[in-house]
Design an enzyme around this catalytic site. Structure first.
Site, PDB file in Angstrom:
ATOM      1  N   ARG A 134       4.802  -3.330   2.628  1.00  0.00           N
ATOM      2  CA  ARG A 134       6.010  -4.135   2.670  1.00  0.00           C
ATOM      3  C   ARG A 134       7.094  -3.486   3.521  1.00  0.00           C
ATOM      4  NH1 ARG A 134       3.177  -4.478  -1.974  1.00  0.00           N
ATOM      5  NH2 ARG A 134       4.069  -2.519  -2.610  1.00  0.00           N
TER       6      ARG A 134
ATOM      7  N   GLU B 239      -5.863   9.050  -1.805  1.00  0.00           N
ATOM      8  CA  GLU B 239      -6.405   9.454  -3.104  1.00  0.00           C
ATOM      9  C   GLU B 239      -7.908   9.180  -3.159  1.00  0.00           C
ATOM     10  OE1 GLU B 239      -3.722   6.560  -3.462  1.00  0.00           O
ATOM     11  OE2 GLU B 239      -2.812   8.261  -2.470  1.00  0.00           O
TER      12      GLU B 239
END
Length: 181
Positions: A68, A105
């Site tokens: 975003r 991750e």
């Protein structure tokens, strides 16, 4: 900064427990984007911060299509009367590019920027909606530096303090409008 204006922005961020995986508390800015007055207040606050902090900025750079940051960067750049530069996932930009790999991750990813996006010595602020572990933001900084431009600051709406992403930025100035533990 007006506490009332900051409260107006904070009230438009909602939390979703266990999304996208169990144990994660997701901070959703969708209601902020739906509310033109609150979104305008957000851009006002970010503009005020940048005008007070930096006498000269050449470009705002935003990260990734799925981020975003692309929704925040262009209106902020327009308010400041400067351009917006795209930083995207590898393979999404035409022409010559510079790329950098970074660790997520769950694996590795690559970001890239067009080779002529900024000139050496130009001053850039990198914006995104959220800072979590800091890997993507660090990669974006590395790309801007590869083009020999100066990263003035990394700017986000939300910082997840427990994940310590800002520590990865080391000597790069960092600003978050809202912080959550």
């Amino acid at each position: 900064m007006s506490e009332e204006r900051l409260r107006r922005v904070r009230e438009r961020i909602r939390s979703f427990p266990d999304f996208p995986v169990p144990g994660v508390l997701f901070r959703d800015i969708s209601p902020l984007l739906k509310d033109p007055a609150a979104f305008g207040t957000l851009i006002d606050l970010l503009e005020d911060h940048l005008r007070a902090s930096f006498p000269k900025i050449d470009f705002i750079a935003g990260e990734r299509l799925d981020s975003r940051g692309f929704l925040i960067g262009p209106p902020l750049a327009q308010r400041l009367g400067i351009g917006f530069v795209l930083i995207r996932k590898k393979g999404k930009l035409p022409g010559p590019t510079e790329s950098v790999s970074y660790t997520l991750e769950y694996g590795k990813a690559e970001l890239e920027i067009q080779s002529d996006a900024v000139e050496p010595g130009q001053k850039v602020v990198i914006v995104d909606d959220l800072l979590a572990t800091g890997g993507t933001m660090c990669a974006a900084c590395e790309l801007v530096k590869k083009l020999k431009a100066e990263v003035l600051e990394c700017l986000v709406i939300v910082e997840l303090k427990l994940l310590k992403g800002s520590e990865k930025l080391r000597s790069i100035p960092f600003y978050s409008l809202l912080q959550y533990d």
